[in-house]
Design an enzyme around this catalytic site. Structure first.
Site, PDB file in Angstrom:
ATOM      1  N   LYS A 104      -7.048 -18.704   7.537  1.00 38.66           N
ATOM      2  CA  LYS A 104      -6.979 -17.230   6.677  1.00 38.66           C
ATOM      3  C   LYS A 104      -6.426 -17.983   5.252  1.00 38.66           C
ATOM      4  CE  LYS A 104      -4.258 -13.308   6.082  1.00 38.66           C
ATOM      5  NZ  LYS A 104      -3.056 -12.511   6.547  1.00 38.66           N
TER       6      LYS A 104
ATOM      7  N   ASP B  26      -1.363 -11.158  -1.203  1.00 44.58           N
ATOM      8  CA  ASP B  26      -1.560  -9.853  -0.138  1.00 44.58           C
ATOM      9  C   ASP B  26      -0.436  -8.720  -0.800  1.00 44.58           C
ATOM     10  OD1 ASP B  26      -2.295  -8.224   1.359  1.00 44.58           O
ATOM     11  OD2 ASP B  26      -1.329  -9.124   3.134  1.00 44.58           O
TER      12      ASP B  26
ATOM     13  N   LYS C 219       2.154  -2.732   0.548  1.00 43.24           N
ATOM     14  CA  LYS C 219       3.468  -3.166   1.061  1.00 43.24           C
ATOM     15  C   LYS C 219       4.497  -2.735   0.203  1.00 43.24           C
ATOM     16  CE  LYS C 219       1.235  -7.664   2.578  1.00 43.24           C
ATOM     17  NZ  LYS C 219       1.732  -7.475   4.132  1.00 43.24           N
TER      18      LYS C 219
ATOM     19  N   ASP D  38       0.428 -16.148   2.030  1.00 41.55           N
ATOM     20  CA  ASP D  38      -0.528 -15.686   3.165  1.00 41.55           C
ATOM     21  C   ASP D  38      -1.831 -16.333   3.225  1.00 41.55           C
ATOM     22  OD1 ASP D  38      -1.049 -13.571   4.960  1.00 41.55           O
ATOM     23  OD2 ASP D  38      -2.291 -12.253   3.689  1.00 41.55           O
TER      24      ASP D  38
ATOM     25  N   ASP E 124      -3.892  -3.351   4.961  1.00 41.30           N
ATOM     26  CA  ASP E 124      -3.195  -4.564   5.115  1.00 41.30           C
ATOM     27  C   ASP E 124      -3.557  -5.207   6.204  1.00 41.30           C
ATOM     28  OD1 ASP E 124      -0.963  -6.049   4.206  1.00 41.30           O
ATOM     29  OD2 ASP E 124       0.586  -4.837   5.197  1.00 41.30           O
TER      30      ASP E 124
ATOM     31  N   GLU F 292      -5.802  -7.109   6.688  1.00 42.64           N
ATOM     32  CA  GLU F 292      -7.100  -7.518   5.842  1.00 42.64           C
ATOM     33  C   GLU F 292      -7.456  -8.944   6.328  1.00 42.64           C
ATOM     34  OE1 GLU F 292      -4.232 -10.198   4.571  1.00 42.64           O
ATOM     35  OE2 GLU F 292      -4.041  -7.903   4.602  1.00 42.64           O
TER      36      GLU F 292
ATOM     37  N   ARG G 193      -7.767 -10.511   9.159  1.00 44.44           N
ATOM     38  CA  ARG G 193      -8.587 -10.574  10.355  1.00 44.44           C
ATOM     39  C   ARG G 193     -10.151 -10.223   9.844  1.00 44.44           C
ATOM     40  NH1 ARG G 193      -4.957  -6.240  13.462  1.00 44.44           N
ATOM     41  NH2 ARG G 193      -3.648  -7.488  12.351  1.00 44.44           N
TER      42      ARG G 193
END
Length: 506
Positions: free
Chosen positions: A275, A280, A287, A298, A357, A359, A361
């Site tokens: 990933k 993020d 967030k 991230d 959030d 995201e 996946r």
């Protein structure tokens, strides 16, 4: 920093900034123990007195630094505690303790004196594995985040470390094993440091385009094949997950693919997918402000994959790998993905986006499909996927979800050899049903309960029933306080585990 093993009489080769001796609690309790390695009677007596006064016990990783006040050519002797029969983790931790001790002395050249019981490895640890563990611990224990300052970075103090068998010429038979272990450990640690530095890089200095450039440079350096798909190529191939996450940012997404073919006649191809969300914000599902600066981490999964490929490129094992990094920046804007939107992934499956959030996946879905289309036959994805994994496992173990017990056990054992514990979570069919959607084939969030499991099972849907393991490093990729060989900030978690999969230690 250079590492080497050398031979001769250690008492005659003590011109260094510090000598490191390893002690045990049992050894210190012996009458007339050579507590300071037998380097000088007065130093041995000083350490024994410290023990008698309860000031030093020689417990694992416990340090005590003795000024030699002219008794030896070197100014300091550093005593480091070890278990009586240390395993690889114990040796790695002890070497990291050495790193902390010699850093405080600003030592540039050190010698680590190896008693015979340590030279041969320890309990369940062969000499080569012992050498690898100690070199990893020393290098990773010294590594720290590189700050961006006006005055620039201070050069690392330690320049060389020599491992010196106290048995002298009698240890020559172990030379090849130690040299191989030190070399392997140095390469492994270098890959982790590379992953840490990528992860620690601020988001304004590591956009998806810049991460792709980094991968291209890595590939050129190590003679790997690299392809980078821009937003137009991604659109042509239907990468709706990657494009959907990245559409809210001024920095367009990229799909990075590295190819390593070390066994052309072998039909088995590992697919490693990391990933790569370079920052993020949560997107429209924004967030909280507090702690958001840590979201530079991230892309820790991408960094682990690239760090492992750096190791693979140097070791050149007989194995085939397709390494895939879907990278995007998750930002809120008038173009951003919205809760309730339905996107079509590269596999053709549609996804109702319940929470923007979640995201990672979405980009990993297209990442797995990309790996499969390029020949992967078994898959491992690495991702800072959920905060929920920290509720279950804290920042100690990496959570795992899998569809294949055999592959899961192979990955778990690789983590055990690397000192990176992995804990498998259940994947009962009832968890998958939490992802059922009224608006699409599936939704990207299954509710608060079992969030790590349902997040993993979402990704597993795109494995197309190939053997697959998901590694959630949401708790292990970043530390608010350093420990052992892992410093504050990025840890490079799973870099060495992936490298162990490619090139298992003996």
């Amino acid at each position: 920093m250079s590492l080497q093993i050398t031979y001769g009489n250690p008492k005659h080769e003590m011109e260094a900034d510090a000598l490191v001796v390893f002690v045990t609690e049992a050894g210190l309790s012996e009458e007339n123990a050579q507590a300071a390695g037998g380097l000088h009677p007065q130093l041995d007596a000083a350490v024994r007195q410290l023990r008698e006064r309860g000031l030093y016990h020689g417990k694992p990783e416990e340090l005590y630094t003795l000024p030699t006040v002219g008794l030896l050519p070197t100014p300091f002797v550093v005593c480091v505690g070890l278990a009586a029969e240390p395993d690889a983790d114990g040796l790695r931790s002890a070497a990291a303790a050495v790193a902390r001790g010699v850093r405080s002395l600003k030592a540039r050249h050190i010698r680590l004196l190896l008693p015979e019981w340590l030279l041969t490895g320890g309990a369940g640890c062969e000499p080569q594995a012992a050498a690898q563990a100690m070199s990893e611990g020393l290098i990773l224990g010294l590594h720290s985040r590189e700050a961006i300052r006006r005055e620039g970075k201070e050069a690392d103090a330690l320049e060389s470390a020599a491992f010196v068998p106290q048995s002298g010429q009698e240890a020559l038979g172990l030379a090849a094993a130690w040299e191989a272990g030190l070399r392997r450990g140095t390469i492994f640690a270098d890959g982790v440091c590379y992953a840490r530095e990528l992860t620690n890089r601020p988001g304004n200095l590591l956009t998806p385009e810049q991460l792709a450039e980094e991968a291209e440079q890595l590939a050129a350096e190590l003679e790997l094949e690299c392809e980078v798909l821009d937003e137009w190529s991604a659109a042509e191939q239907g990468m709706g997950g990657l494009l959907g996450v990245g559409q809210g940012s001024a920095h367009p997404p990229r799909m990075i693919v590295l190819h390593y073919q070390g066994a052309p006649d072998d039909k088995t191809v590992w697919g490693w997918v990391g990933k790569g969300i370079t920052f993020d914000t949560g997107g429209i599902s924004l967030k909280k402000a507090a702690g958001m600066e840590e979201m530079i981490s991230d892309m820790g999964g991408a960094a682990a994959v690239l760090g492992a490929m750096r190791i693979v490129g140097k070791l050149r094992p007989a194995i085939n790998i397709v390494a895939v990094v879907p990278t995007a920046e998750n930002m809120p804007s008038d173009r951003a993905l919205k809760p309730g939107d339905v996107i079509t992934t590269m596999s053709g499956r549609t996804v109702e986006v319940v929470n923007t959030d979640a995201e990672g996946r979405l980009v990993l879905a297209d990442g797995l499909t990309t790996a499969i289309q390029r020949g992967a036959t078994q898959l491992v994805d690495v991702a800072t996927l959920t905060g929920a994994v920290m509720v279950a496992l804290g920042d100690v173990a990496t959570g795992a979800v899998s569809n294949h017990p055999g592959l899961m056990e192979t990955v778990r054992q690789a983590g055990e050899r690397s000192g990176e514990p992995i804990w498998e979570l259940p994947s009962y069919p009832v968890y998958r049903r939490q992802l059922d959607s009224d608006a699409a084939d599936m939704k990207n969030v299954g509710g608060r309960l079992a969030g790590t499991i349902t997040g993993g099972l979402f990704i597993g849907t795109f494995a197309e029933e190939l053997p697959w393991v998901h590694l959630d490093i949401g708790g292990t990729a970043w530390l608010s306080k350093g420990r052992g060989w892992e410093g504050k900030g990025a840890t490079g978690a799973m870099t060495r585990t992936l490298a162990e999969l490619a090139s298992p230690s003996r």
